[in-house]
Structure formats: C-alpha cells, structure tokens
Design a protein around this motif. Structure first.
Motif, PDB file in Angstrom:
ATOM      1  N   LEU A 136      27.262  59.486   7.431  1.00 25.66           N
ATOM      2  CA  LEU A 136      28.222  59.368   5.828  1.00 25.66           C
ATOM      3  C   LEU A 136      29.820  58.786   6.193  1.00 25.66           C
ATOM      4  N   ASP A 137      30.429  57.937   5.816  1.00 25.28           N
ATOM      5  CA  ASP A 137      31.477  57.268   5.553  1.00 25.28           C
ATOM      6  C   ASP A 137      32.136  58.443   4.275  1.00 25.28           C
ATOM      7  N   GLN A 138      34.023  58.718   4.151  1.00 20.70           N
ATOM      8  CA  GLN A 138      34.151  59.322   4.223  1.00 20.70           C
ATOM      9  C   GLN A 138      35.397  58.884   3.429  1.00 20.70           C
ATOM     10  N   PHE A 139      36.076  59.047   2.041  1.00 18.23           N
ATOM     11  CA  PHE A 139      37.237  58.913   1.562  1.00 18.23           C
ATOM     12  C   PHE A 139      37.836  60.134   1.207  1.00 18.23           C
ATOM     13  N   GLY A 140      39.246  60.362   1.401  1.00 24.73           N
ATOM     14  CA  GLY A 140      39.404  61.630   1.186  1.00 24.73           C
ATOM     15  C   GLY A 140      38.649  62.661   1.059  1.00 24.73           C
ATOM     16  N   LEU A 141      38.252  63.652   0.409  1.00 17.91           N
ATOM     17  CA  LEU A 141      37.826  64.727   0.772  1.00 17.91           C
ATOM     18  C   LEU A 141      36.311  64.600   0.239  1.00 17.91           C
ATOM     19  N   LEU A 142      35.838  62.853  -0.408  1.00 18.05           N
ATOM     20  CA  LEU A 142      34.750  62.443  -0.941  1.00 18.05           C
ATOM     21  C   LEU A 142      33.801  61.828   0.528  1.00 18.05           C
ATOM     22  N   THR A 182      41.499  64.532  -4.281  1.00 18.83           N
ATOM     23  CA  THR A 182      41.346  63.156  -3.729  1.00 18.83           C
ATOM     24  C   THR A 182      42.167  62.551  -4.917  1.00 18.83           C
ATOM     25  N   LEU A 183      42.046  62.239  -5.600  1.00 18.90           N
ATOM     26  CA  LEU A 183      43.136  61.447  -6.465  1.00 18.90           C
ATOM     27  C   LEU A 183      44.851  61.720  -5.891  1.00 18.90           C
ATOM     28  N   HIS A 184      45.042  62.863  -6.378  1.00 18.52           N
ATOM     29  CA  HIS A 184      45.950  64.160  -5.715  1.00 18.52           C
ATOM     30  C   HIS A 184      46.574  62.871  -4.626  1.00 18.52           C
ATOM     31  N   VAL A 185      45.366  63.163  -3.778  1.00 16.34           N
ATOM     32  CA  VAL A 185      45.686  62.711  -1.740  1.00 16.34           C
ATOM     33  C   VAL A 185      46.553  61.880  -1.815  1.00 16.34           C
ATOM     34  N   PHE A 186      45.929  60.642  -2.367  1.00 19.48           N
ATOM     35  CA  PHE A 186      46.429  59.160  -2.642  1.00 19.48           C
ATOM     36  C   PHE A 186      47.359  59.211  -3.526  1.00 19.48           C
ATOM     37  N   SER A 187      48.245  59.744  -3.980  1.00 19.11           N
ATOM     38  CA  SER A 187      48.773  59.701  -5.089  1.00 19.11           C
ATOM     39  C   SER A 187      50.341  59.884  -5.031  1.00 19.11           C
TER      40      SER A 187
END
Length: 449
Positions: A136-142, A182-187
């Motif tokens: 599976l692909d991953q983006f941040g913690l998702l 994840t919103l926080h990580v990329f902010s």
C-alpha cells in the motif's frame, strides 16, 4: 518564461525506471538521473532539484539514514518506492512529512497525478507480495492505495499549507487522528507541538482546566500551575477529538477562544493569546447533533472552515486486504516470523463490511496472528460483529419497581460496564450525551436506596 521543475531520479529497477521516464511524455520537467555508483544524497544536494524519486532497497542505505536529519528534507518533495518491506527509517521520514511512499506493485498513473499536483504547486510558488512486505502507498501517517485515499492525500496537501481550521468527519476507526496528525506534519507548524485531546473523556468539572489551564490555588487540589492544551499546543496544532461530546454549556467557552484568540486560565488575572491551529473531529451525523442541541451550530461553523471526510473502509476499494497484509508484514518484522494469510482468509477480509473500519481490521489481524501457527485461516479472523439476542423476559427486574428506578439501574450498570466512558454509555442506551449528563446529575442528588 517560468522555469521547469527539476526532478531527480534514483531508480535501479529497469521496469520502474522505464515507467517513470515515460512520464516525460505527459509531464514537463527538467530531469536529473543519478549515478548509481555514487552517493545519491550528495548528488541530490548538488542538483538542487525540487522533487526526488528514490527507490529504496532493504539493504543498508547510508543516504536514507542520513536524510532523516538532513536539511534537504524540508526543501525537496520526495517520492519513495519500495517493495514493501517494513523500514523504520522510511517510516520516520514519511511521518516527518517527506512526501509519498509507494509500495509495489506501483500504479504509475497515481504517481503521475501526484507529481502533476506537486508541479502545479511549484509553478505557483507487479512484484510478488510476500509475508514480509506491504504493497500500500503511504502519505504521512496514512496508508492506502485506493482512489478514495489518494483524493484524501491531495486534500490534506492543500489544506495543510493554510492556517484554516479543519473538521474531520467520519465513522469510528477510520483514522481521524492520523488525518489530523498528517495535516500537522505537512503544515508550516510541523516543528511545533501536536496535542490531541478526547473531548468525550473530559470530566465536566475539569474541562476549563484541561483546555485553558489553571494557576496554583485556583480550586481545591490545585497545588501547582497547570498548562491547558491551548498552551501546550502553542504554535502548533490542537486536535479536538469527538468535539461534539463536549458538554453543551462548555462549548460556548471554546467558541469565545476561536473568536477572540484569547483565553484565561482558571484563577488567573490576565488573558493569554492562543496561537494554535484547530483540527476537530466527530463520528456523529452533525445535522442530528445540531438539531438535538448536542452541538452548537455556531461552533460548528467556526471549526469547519474546511470539512474533511474520512472514508470508511468499505469505500476504499482493495485497501482492506492491503491493510491486512500491511499489518501482518509489520507484525512479522517485529517478531522475525513469516506468518501468512491464506487465500480463503483474504476472501473473508474482502467480503466482510468492517463496520469498525481500520481499527477493527487491525485488531482482527492481531488476534489472528496470535492464534495461527504459520498460516492464518478464516477461522482465525475473529470480527467484532454484534449479533442481536432476544432479551430475557423481565430478567432481574422486581415486580412493581418504578420506571425511573429501572432507568437509573440501566444507566449506572451500563456506565460501570464501560468503565465510566459516558460517550459509549450514551450510544449504547440510545440517548444523547447531554441527556446522560442531566440524568447523572439528578442521580447524584437523589441516590437509589
């Protein structure tokens, strides 16, 4: 004329390299290909590229380890490609906001879509799956490769770049806190704290202290100053989980902070400024919560500057089996084992609706891993499906007992069975959290004898 984005390519697999190079026909960029005999991180640093496509191997990669603390991590958008073997270094990089992690088999169309999104922002500013791999692909913690998840990834990228308050709406177990994190990580606030609080678990008597803090001597038991979550999250992100479960009369205090960006710790003489980004979440149907006066409509509009829908697992085509393999791969890596899912087990996972979503699936795989010796069979996958039972006739209810006393017994026994969790108790009894609080307040004043 605007310069083209610069792309750095470090891929050894000939098929993957060919597929990625073919993107040159649909995307416009300046390409830099690494020399595999040299350190790719040094080459990337020298190239000053905007985007890096890096193939990761299970062997020791000094560049990957060095990247964790390298300044280029915050300057470049990374697209990692792996065969899915758990790698703590790669997980740490993704959680720090490095970018995307694609696991084999690779969907190059999705890669192209994400690249196009990144390029657009810049212009304005199948291998065999084994028991040791995740695909599976991953983006941040998702984690997820479905179109629903890639739509979510793109939404998060756009919202994270702003200071807008976000409201995550979705069923229990869909990973709302992971979305918030994840919103926080990329902010731009990624280097500041991420603080999460479950509003449904707050005691009504201590809500003000938990949110805004208190000074020593503010009330009985306040032996020292206490920082509330607004102060703890200063400069960062405050995640208000299950915000609709906050007592109705306390919600207006939260509304005032959102309107004025000021708050006063309990017992303090001076106000403090709040510099936090608010991300809230709920598993309720908001229209019903507002109609039933469980949640304030004006507070909703303050929090939901950008609503985000967390997709249930049943709407994430193909992700259930992928997540099962993902959880199993990490559990195998932890214990050094090679347990595997049978085809029949995968079919059971594929067919089941997973009403508890990803949380239920993860717990099911953990139980199956413990029960199985080498191969996980369908009987090892125990779900949380609740089967209705016929109620016993007047079981335990004395003849002639008053209805309000029966109600009190039902509420107190359900509360005890839920270890005092008021949110779960209200849901099981089919009443609102506000109604439950009102009844508990009444019982405190008139105990049953």
């Amino acid at each position: 004329m605007m310069s083209l984005p610069k792309l750095f390519l470090h891929v050894q697999d000939p098929t993957l390299a060919s597929d990625l190079l073919a993107l040159k026909g649909v995307l416009q960029y300046e390409l830099n290909i690494s020399h595999h005999e040299e350190n790719w991180l040094l080459q990337l640093t020298a190239s000053q590229c905007d985007v890096a496509l890096i193939e990761v191997h299970s062997d020791q990669d000094e560049s990957l380890s060095a990247l964790i603390h390298h300044p280029i991590l915050s300057q470049t958008e990374f697209f990692f490609f792996s065969q899915g073997e758990p790698d703590e270094r790669l997980d740490k990089l993704i959680q720090k906001g490095a970018g995307f992690h694609y696991r084999a088999p690779f969907n190059v169309n999705l890669v192209a879509s994400s690249l196009n999104e990144v390029f657009s922002e810049l212009s304005h500013s199948s291998p065999q799956v084994t028991t040791q791999t995740s695909y599976l692909d991953q983006f941040g913690l998702l984690v997820g490769s479905s179109s629903a998840m890639h739509t979510l990834y793109r939404t998060i990228r756009k919202v994270a770049a702003t200071n807008t308050n976000a409201f995550i709406i979705g069923e229990s177990g869909t990973g709302k806190e992971l979305i918030a994190n994840t919103l926080h990580v990329f902010s731009p606030r990624a280097d500041a704290p991420f603080v999460a609080i479950n509003c449904g678990a707050l005691s009504p008597e201590l809500i003000d202290s938990e949110l805004f803090g208190h000074v020593k001597g503010a009330f009985t038991g306040a032996h020292k100053d206490h920082q509330g979550v607004f102060e703890q999250a200063e400069g960062g992100t405050l995640f208000l989980d299950e915000v609709t479960e906050m007592p109705y009369e306390h919600q207006v205090k939260l509304l005032r902070v959102l309107e004025s960006a000021e708050y006063k710790p309990v017992g303090a003489q001076h106000v403090k400024k709040a510099n936090v980004r608010i991300v809230a979440a709920t598993n309720r149907i908001l229209g019903n919560a507002i109609r039933d006066e469980i949640f304030r409509e004006d507070l909703y509009f303050r929090l939901a500057q950008f609503p985000i829908q967390s997709p249930p697992l049943r709407d994430r085509e193909g992700d259930a089996c992928g997540l099962a393999q993902h959880f199993l791969a990490y559990r195998n890596a932890q214990d050094g084992l090679h347990k595997q899912l049978s085809d029949q087990s995968l079919e059971k996972i594929r067919q089941y609706a997973w009403p508890g979503n990803v949380r239920e699936l993860k717990h099911a795989i953990e139980r199956a891993y413990i029960l199985a010796d080498h191969t996980i069979h369908p009987e090892h996958i125990i779900t949380n499906e609740i089967k209705a039972q016929e109620p016993s006739k007047a079981a335990g209810i004395p003849h002639g007992m008053r209805l309000d006393d029966i109600e009190k017994i039902a509420i107190l026994k359900t509360l005890k069975s839920n270890d005092g969790n008021r949110t779960d108790t209200a849901n099981q009894l089919g009443i609102s959290i506000k109604t439950l609080y009102n009844k508990l307040d009444k019982y405190d004043n008139s105990p049953l004898v």
